[in-house]
Write a protein that holds these residues in place. Structure first.
Motif, PDB file in Angstrom:
ATOM      1  N   ASP A  11      29.479  -3.942  56.557  1.00  9.16           N
ATOM      2  CA  ASP A  11      29.869  -4.878  55.500  1.00  9.16           C
ATOM      3  C   ASP A  11      28.901  -6.042  55.391  1.00  9.16           C
ATOM      4  O   ASP A  11      28.518  -6.656  56.398  1.00  9.16           O
ATOM      5  CB  ASP A  11      31.268  -5.424  55.800  1.00  9.16           C
ATOM      6  N   TRP A  12      28.490  -6.306  54.152  1.00  6.94           N
ATOM      7  CA  TRP A  12      27.690  -7.499  53.846  1.00  6.94           C
ATOM      8  C   TRP A  12      28.547  -8.401  52.967  1.00  6.94           C
ATOM      9  O   TRP A  12      28.888  -8.042  51.839  1.00  6.94           O
ATOM     10  CB  TRP A  12      26.390  -7.143  53.135  1.00  6.94           C
ATOM     11  N   GLU A  13      28.915  -9.551  53.498  1.00 10.76           N
ATOM     12  CA  GLU A  13      29.871 -10.407  52.805  1.00 10.76           C
ATOM     13  C   GLU A  13      29.177 -11.505  52.019  1.00 10.76           C
ATOM     14  O   GLU A  13      28.290 -12.208  52.548  1.00 10.76           O
ATOM     15  CB  GLU A  13      30.844 -11.023  53.820  1.00 10.76           C
ATOM     16  N   GLY A  45      27.032 -13.041  54.904  1.00 10.15           N
ATOM     17  CA  GLY A  45      26.099 -12.094  55.494  1.00 10.15           C
ATOM     18  C   GLY A  45      26.860 -10.982  56.190  1.00 10.15           C
ATOM     19  O   GLY A  45      28.006 -10.676  55.838  1.00 10.15           O
ATOM     20  N   ALA A  46      26.252 -10.375  57.187  1.00  5.87           N
ATOM     21  CA  ALA A  46      26.899  -9.296  57.927  1.00  5.87           C
ATOM     22  C   ALA A  46      28.041  -9.866  58.761  1.00  5.87           C
ATOM     23  O   ALA A  46      27.883 -10.866  59.456  1.00  5.87           O
ATOM     24  CB  ALA A  46      25.887  -8.592  58.817  1.00  5.87           C
ATOM     25  N   THR A  47      29.215  -9.226  58.679  1.00  5.59           N
ATOM     26  CA  THR A  47      30.380  -9.676  59.438  1.00  5.59           C
ATOM     27  C   THR A  47      30.921  -8.529  60.289  1.00  5.59           C
ATOM     28  O   THR A  47      30.655  -7.359  60.018  1.00  5.59           O
ATOM     29  CB  THR A  47      31.501 -10.174  58.512  1.00  5.59           C
ATOM     30  N   GLY A  48      31.703  -8.901  61.327  1.00  3.38           N
ATOM     31  CA  GLY A  48      32.280  -7.884  62.198  1.00  3.38           C
ATOM     32  C   GLY A  48      33.193  -6.940  61.462  1.00  3.38           C
ATOM     33  O   GLY A  48      33.274  -5.744  61.770  1.00  3.38           O
ATOM     34  N   LYS A  97      21.194  -4.463  55.850  1.00  2.11           N
ATOM     35  CA  LYS A  97      21.388  -5.904  55.664  1.00  2.11           C
ATOM     36  C   LYS A  97      20.473  -6.432  54.563  1.00  2.11           C
ATOM     37  O   LYS A  97      20.890  -7.261  53.739  1.00  2.11           O
ATOM     38  CB  LYS A  97      21.129  -6.645  56.974  1.00  2.11           C
ATOM     39  N   LYS A  98      19.250  -5.941  54.539  1.00  2.00           N
ATOM     40  CA  LYS A  98      18.319  -6.354  53.483  1.00  2.00           C
ATOM     41  C   LYS A  98      18.830  -5.893  52.121  1.00  2.00           C
ATOM     42  O   LYS A  98      18.836  -6.658  51.150  1.00  2.00           O
ATOM     43  CB  LYS A  98      16.936  -5.777  53.749  1.00  2.00           C
ATOM     44  N   LEU A  99      19.281  -4.642  52.052  1.00  8.30           N
ATOM     45  CA  LEU A  99      19.807  -4.118  50.788  1.00  8.30           C
ATOM     46  C   LEU A  99      21.091  -4.849  50.398  1.00  8.30           C
ATOM     47  O   LEU A  99      21.316  -5.140  49.217  1.00  8.30           O
ATOM     48  CB  LEU A  99      20.050  -2.621  50.903  1.00  8.30           C
ATOM     49  N   GLY A 100      21.926  -5.168  51.381  1.00  3.98           N
ATOM     50  CA  GLY A 100      23.147  -5.918  51.098  1.00  3.98           C
ATOM     51  C   GLY A 100      22.852  -7.271  50.489  1.00  3.98           C
ATOM     52  O   GLY A 100      23.497  -7.699  49.525  1.00  3.98           O
ATOM     53  N   ARG A 101      21.854  -7.937  51.025  1.00  4.72           N
ATOM     54  CA  ARG A 101      21.459  -9.254  50.501  1.00  4.72           C
ATOM     55  C   ARG A 101      20.955  -9.129  49.063  1.00  4.72           C
ATOM     56  O   ARG A 101      21.275  -9.960  48.207  1.00  4.72           O
ATOM     57  CB  ARG A 101      20.371  -9.851  51.397  1.00  4.72           C
ATOM     58  N   GLY A 139      28.027 -12.914  42.087  1.00  4.83           N
ATOM     59  CA  GLY A 139      27.679 -12.309  43.353  1.00  4.83           C
ATOM     60  C   GLY A 139      28.659 -11.201  43.692  1.00  4.83           C
ATOM     61  O   GLY A 139      29.636 -10.959  42.964  1.00  4.83           O
ATOM     62  N   THR A 140      28.420 -10.518  44.795  1.00  2.00           N
ATOM     63  CA  THR A 140      29.336  -9.453  45.193  1.00  2.00           C
ATOM     64  C   THR A 140      29.303  -9.230  46.691  1.00  2.00           C
ATOM     65  O   THR A 140      28.305  -9.515  47.361  1.00  2.00           O
ATOM     66  CB  THR A 140      28.998  -8.129  44.481  1.00  2.00           C
ATOM     67  N   ASN A 141      30.402  -8.743  47.223  1.00  5.39           N
ATOM     68  CA  ASN A 141      30.447  -8.216  48.580  1.00  5.39           C
ATOM     69  C   ASN A 141      29.931  -6.787  48.525  1.00  5.39           C
ATOM     70  O   ASN A 141      30.084  -6.104  47.504  1.00  5.39           O
ATOM     71  CB  ASN A 141      31.874  -8.239  49.117  1.00  5.39           C
ATOM     72  N   VAL A 142      29.345  -6.311  49.619  1.00  6.02           N
ATOM     73  CA  VAL A 142      28.732  -4.985  49.614  1.00  6.02           C
ATOM     74  C   VAL A 142      29.231  -4.184  50.817  1.00  6.02           C
ATOM     75  O   VAL A 142      29.203  -4.690  51.954  1.00  6.02           O
ATOM     76  CB  VAL A 142      27.196  -5.074  49.662  1.00  6.02           C
TER      77      VAL A 142
END
Length: 281
Positions: A209-211, A215-218, A176-180, A191-194
């Motif tokens: 998924d980091w949106e 943020g993190a989504t299901g 999550k930290k890296l996704g942010r 920006g980007t989704n990850v």
């Protein structure tokens, strides 16, 4: 304002329709921030704003929980189809204008508590400037990119919105930290989704998924599509793949004959009600 809440494997959206006068993008951005707030609003990952549009059933504008506009949402597209089907039970296929393009979604099978819905997401685009991203090469496919002082092998593409895919051996790190950090990295001007992807077999991928803007989504529909297309390009997966999230699985089929991506998975209706608009809205 009437709202209708749905989710696709935990990725939740609030559907609202425009009245006689269409709201501005600034107003819709403010609405999304307010209504998606879990304490002061209804709570959701985003808003699907539906309005009339020539030649299609509806125009769909997607706004993230932070108020930012999203070009495309695979889960949102499928949710919009179920929303319309609940008002026109004899119709199974719907056309939408989303992110400047025509999209199609159709209902397939009923499942316990919900509905399977399939959507055509169009063709993926791996050209770096179209993602968009700043790069010194035409394509970024398993390419070493330095982000925040760390070298990462990234695969970047657009499936109507920007995605950055990183293949991993597991999820026992602070993804999550890296996704942010990746979402807001300077190489991605919008920006980007990850997606963090762990290949299980050639027909099964695990994804976290980091949106962008959420943020993190299901789960993420375009995230599942991006993960599959990236895995195919690296020779790690077949074009027809199951993408596993913590909340369940989506099916992705990247067709070889047309180049389009088909996304299929469950959608469930949660609730409907009235939201008290703040004075400024």
């Amino acid at each position: 304002m009437l709202f209708f809440k749905y989710h696709a494997l935990g990725n939740s959206f609030l559907v609202v329709e425009s009245g006689p006068s269409r709201r501005t993008r600034t107003e819709l951005s403010r609405l999304a921030r307010t209504i998606c707030d879990p304490q002061r609003g209804i709570g959701a990952d985003g808003v699907l704003h539906l309005s009339a549009h020539k030649g299609v059933d509806r125009r769909v504008d997607v706004y993230n929980a932070d108020g930012s506009w999203a070009e495309r949402s695979g889960n949102g597209l499928r949710i919009a189809a179920l929303y319309l089907a609940m008002r026109a039970p004899t119709k199974r296929q719907f056309t939408f204008h989303m992110g400047g393009e025509r999209c199609v979604a159709e209902l397939t099978n009923r499942i316990s508590g919900g509905q399977l819905v399939r959507a055509d997401l169009g063709k993926p685009d791996f050209v770096a400037r179209n993602v968009p991203m700043r790069a010194d090469r035409k394509y970024v496919i398993n390419s070493p990119i330095k982000v925040g002082g760390t070298r990462l092998d990234l695969t970047c593409l657009s499936v109507g919105n920007p995605h950055c895919v990183l293949f991993v051996d597991g999820f026992d790190f602070d993804w999550k930290k890296l996704g942010r950090e990746l979402e807001t990295a300077s190489i991605f001007p919008k920006g980007t989704n990850v997606e963090f992807v762990r290949p299980i077999s050639r027909r099964k991928l695990q994804v976290r998924d980091w949106e962008r803007g959420v943020g993190a989504t299901g789960s993420s529909g375009t995230g599942a599509a991006a993960a599959t297309c990236a895995a195919v390009m690296l020779g790690l997966a077949e074009r027809n793949c199951e993408v596993q999230f913590e909340s369940g699985s989506l099916r992705v089929y990247w067709r070889q004959d047309t180049g389009s991506i088909e996304l299929s998975g469950p959608v469930q209706f949660i609730a409907q009600g009235e939201f008290q608009l703040p004075p400024k809205l």
